[in-house]
Design a protein around this motif. Structure first.
Motif, PDB file in Angstrom:
ATOM      1  N   ASP A 198      38.515  -2.150 -35.502  1.00  0.00           N
ATOM      2  CA  ASP A 198      38.867  -3.032 -34.565  1.00  0.00           C
ATOM      3  C   ASP A 198      40.577  -3.497 -35.049  1.00  0.00           C
ATOM      4  O   ASP A 198      41.217  -3.747 -34.039  1.00  0.00           O
ATOM      5  CB  ASP A 198      38.103  -4.354 -34.667  1.00  0.00           C
ATOM      6  CG  ASP A 198      36.654  -4.026 -33.930  1.00  0.00           C
ATOM      7  OD1 ASP A 198      36.479  -3.124 -33.202  1.00  0.00           O
ATOM      8  OD2 ASP A 198      35.449  -5.003 -33.924  1.00  0.00           O
ATOM      9  N   GLU A 202      43.917  -3.105 -32.807  1.00  0.00           N
ATOM     10  CA  GLU A 202      44.681  -4.235 -32.707  1.00  0.00           C
ATOM     11  C   GLU A 202      46.024  -4.022 -33.000  1.00  0.00           C
ATOM     12  O   GLU A 202      47.113  -4.307 -32.135  1.00  0.00           O
ATOM     13  CB  GLU A 202      44.349  -5.550 -33.717  1.00  0.00           C
ATOM     14  CG  GLU A 202      45.239  -6.709 -33.446  1.00  0.00           C
ATOM     15  CD  GLU A 202      45.442  -7.348 -32.258  1.00  0.00           C
ATOM     16  OE1 GLU A 202      46.366  -8.052 -31.923  1.00  0.00           O
ATOM     17  OE2 GLU A 202      44.525  -7.283 -31.299  1.00  0.00           O
ATOM     18  N   GLU A 241      32.202  -4.571 -28.488  1.00  0.00           N
ATOM     19  CA  GLU A 241      33.178  -5.193 -29.234  1.00  0.00           C
ATOM     20  C   GLU A 241      34.353  -3.851 -29.304  1.00  0.00           C
ATOM     21  O   GLU A 241      35.490  -4.243 -29.109  1.00  0.00           O
ATOM     22  CB  GLU A 241      33.006  -5.807 -30.438  1.00  0.00           C
ATOM     23  CG  GLU A 241      32.123  -6.891 -30.608  1.00  0.00           C
ATOM     24  CD  GLU A 241      30.547  -6.465 -30.665  1.00  0.00           C
ATOM     25  OE1 GLU A 241      30.301  -5.122 -30.591  1.00  0.00           O
ATOM     26  OE2 GLU A 241      29.756  -7.504 -30.830  1.00  0.00           O
ATOM     27  N   THR A 242      33.977  -2.880 -29.556  1.00  0.00           N
ATOM     28  CA  THR A 242      34.717  -1.438 -29.573  1.00  0.00           C
ATOM     29  C   THR A 242      35.289  -1.309 -28.244  1.00  0.00           C
ATOM     30  O   THR A 242      36.541  -1.010 -28.236  1.00  0.00           O
ATOM     31  CB  THR A 242      34.106  -0.426 -30.337  1.00  0.00           C
ATOM     32  OG1 THR A 242      33.176  -0.545 -31.306  1.00  0.00           O
ATOM     33  CG2 THR A 242      34.958   0.744 -30.545  1.00  0.00           C
ATOM     34  N   ARG A 244      35.661  -3.407 -25.777  1.00  0.00           N
ATOM     35  CA  ARG A 244      36.675  -4.558 -25.340  1.00  0.00           C
ATOM     36  C   ARG A 244      38.075  -4.252 -26.068  1.00  0.00           C
ATOM     37  O   ARG A 244      39.253  -4.607 -25.594  1.00  0.00           O
ATOM     38  CB  ARG A 244      35.888  -5.975 -25.750  1.00  0.00           C
ATOM     39  CG  ARG A 244      35.080  -6.242 -24.804  1.00  0.00           C
ATOM     40  CD  ARG A 244      34.475  -7.715 -24.962  1.00  0.00           C
ATOM     41  NE  ARG A 244      33.717  -8.005 -26.049  1.00  0.00           N
ATOM     42  CZ  ARG A 244      32.318  -7.638 -25.980  1.00  0.00           C
ATOM     43  NH1 ARG A 244      31.793  -7.616 -24.798  1.00  0.00           N
ATOM     44  NH2 ARG A 244      31.542  -7.869 -26.982  1.00  0.00           N
ATOM     45  N   ALA A 245      38.006  -4.008 -27.563  1.00  0.00           N
ATOM     46  CA  ALA A 245      39.073  -3.717 -28.141  1.00  0.00           C
ATOM     47  C   ALA A 245      39.896  -2.424 -27.852  1.00  0.00           C
ATOM     48  O   ALA A 245      41.145  -2.614 -27.723  1.00  0.00           O
ATOM     49  CB  ALA A 245      38.699  -3.802 -29.546  1.00  0.00           C
ATOM     50  N   THR A 269      27.253  -1.591 -24.030  1.00  0.00           N
ATOM     51  CA  THR A 269      28.426  -0.867 -24.397  1.00  0.00           C
ATOM     52  C   THR A 269      28.886  -0.072 -23.146  1.00  0.00           C
ATOM     53  O   THR A 269      29.986  -0.182 -22.632  1.00  0.00           O
ATOM     54  CB  THR A 269      28.109   0.001 -25.545  1.00  0.00           C
ATOM     55  OG1 THR A 269      27.957  -0.827 -26.664  1.00  0.00           O
ATOM     56  CG2 THR A 269      29.302   0.809 -25.958  1.00  0.00           C
ATOM     57  N   GLU A 272      30.001  -2.414 -20.123  1.00  0.00           N
ATOM     58  CA  GLU A 272      31.459  -2.616 -20.465  1.00  0.00           C
ATOM     59  C   GLU A 272      32.698  -1.707 -20.249  1.00  0.00           C
ATOM     60  O   GLU A 272      33.576  -1.914 -19.777  1.00  0.00           O
ATOM     61  CB  GLU A 272      31.439  -3.181 -22.017  1.00  0.00           C
ATOM     62  CG  GLU A 272      32.610  -3.984 -22.492  1.00  0.00           C
ATOM     63  CD  GLU A 272      32.813  -5.426 -21.892  1.00  0.00           C
ATOM     64  OE1 GLU A 272      33.703  -6.155 -21.602  1.00  0.00           O
ATOM     65  OE2 GLU A 272      31.539  -5.936 -21.853  1.00  0.00           O
TER      66      GLU A 272
END
Length: 293
Positions: A198, A202, A241-242, A244-245, A269, A272
């Motif tokens: 993550d 970023e 989360e991966t 989305r990142a 997942t 998303e």
């Protein structure tokens, strides 16, 4: 090393790090008729284990863990979830059996990469007669499958990025640095280090927004097992989360090794990724070749 299997009738303990993986493994074990004993690492606490037989332990508190396992007659242990901290000298509570190995242990904790530290932990458990089994031996439905996982497939440019990022990921994996890399327009722009996936994504987002890397090419994230990796611990994993990142970083998709990577919250997942227009792709193990277009 290949993943050891689990017997549905034998009790099992789960050393729970951070993230959702320990919970999925625990639920899978319970559904198989073997409620697990959870050992939650205190510094990595991320789930409420009230409904399970459990204890908390500090990183490095090996002696009380061994005592608890022996008391319950447990011989099989799963290492599951991430670990962001390492014990210092004052946090170690070794058994008499490993006391003489402390100099070697401290050296690995100080300077060894994640793979060396995991191998050390596995060795410590095995010295006491425990068997380390893989998370996927209990929750095999988490393993990535081959090919396109959602509705979006990688295009020709993405295939080139997958190749470049896969080669980079294997290189840093062999050096016990990380498991992931990002390629954009055929150029590797980010490598995963101790900070994790993550945080790497970023960095990619920040570089793209500042103009350090192209906004024209989308790029791809690839996560692979390290060539020397023991498959009983720390398989590459992705989740919502991966995705989305990766989307926030402007990437076009994610590729992982089929059968050697975990997809957490699979339905969420994939959904998303579909919403964001990202591909999710399962590569054949030990293969850097491009997927079929």
């Amino acid at each position: 090393m290949s993943a050891a299997s689990a017997s549905g009738s034998e009790p099992v303990a789960i050393i729970a790090g951070n993230g959702r993986l320990p919970f999925y493994v625990a639920e899978a074990a319970r559904q198989a008729g073997t409620p697990p004993f959870i050992i939650q690492l205190r510094s990595e606490r991320s789930h409420d284990w009230t409904d399970f037989d459990h204890m908390e332990a500090d990183i490095g508190a090996f002696r009380p863990v061994v005592t608890a396992l022996q008391k319950r007659g447990i011989r099989k242990v799963v290492l599951s979830g991430g670990v962001t901290t390492r014990p210092d000298l004052f946090g170690l509570r070794p058994t008499a059996r490993v006391f003489l190995s402390l100099p070697s242990i401290l050296k690995k904790l100080k300077s060894g990469g994640d793979d060396k530290v995991l191998r050390m932990v596995i060795d410590l458990f095995e010295r006491h007669g425990f068997e380390i089994i893989a998370a996927q031996a209990i929750a095999g439905d988490l393993l990535a499958t081959t090919g396109v996982l959602g509705t979006v497939a990688p295009d020709r440019e993405a295939i080139g990025d997958i190749r470049a990022a896969a080669e980079a990921a294997r290189t840093i994996g062999a050096m016990d640095i990380g498991q992931g890399a990002v390629s954009l327009g055929g150029r590797v722009v980010a490598l995963e280090g101790a900070e994790g996936t993550d945080q790497m994504l970023e960095r990619v987002r920040t570089m793209r927004e500042s103009g350090r890397i192209s906004r024209k090419h989308r790029g791809a994230l690839v996560k692979l097992c390290k060539p020397q990796q023991d498959l009983r611990a720390d398989l590459p994993s992705i989740g919502p989360e991966t995705v989305r990142a990766a989307s926030a970083a402007g990437l076009g998709g994610i590729a992982v090794e089929a059968g050697r990577a975990l997809v957490l919250d699979r339905a969420e997942t994939i959904a998303e990724a579909d919403r964001a227009g990202l591909f999710l792709y399962g590569l054949e193990p030990d293969e850097i070749a491009a997927p079929a277009s």
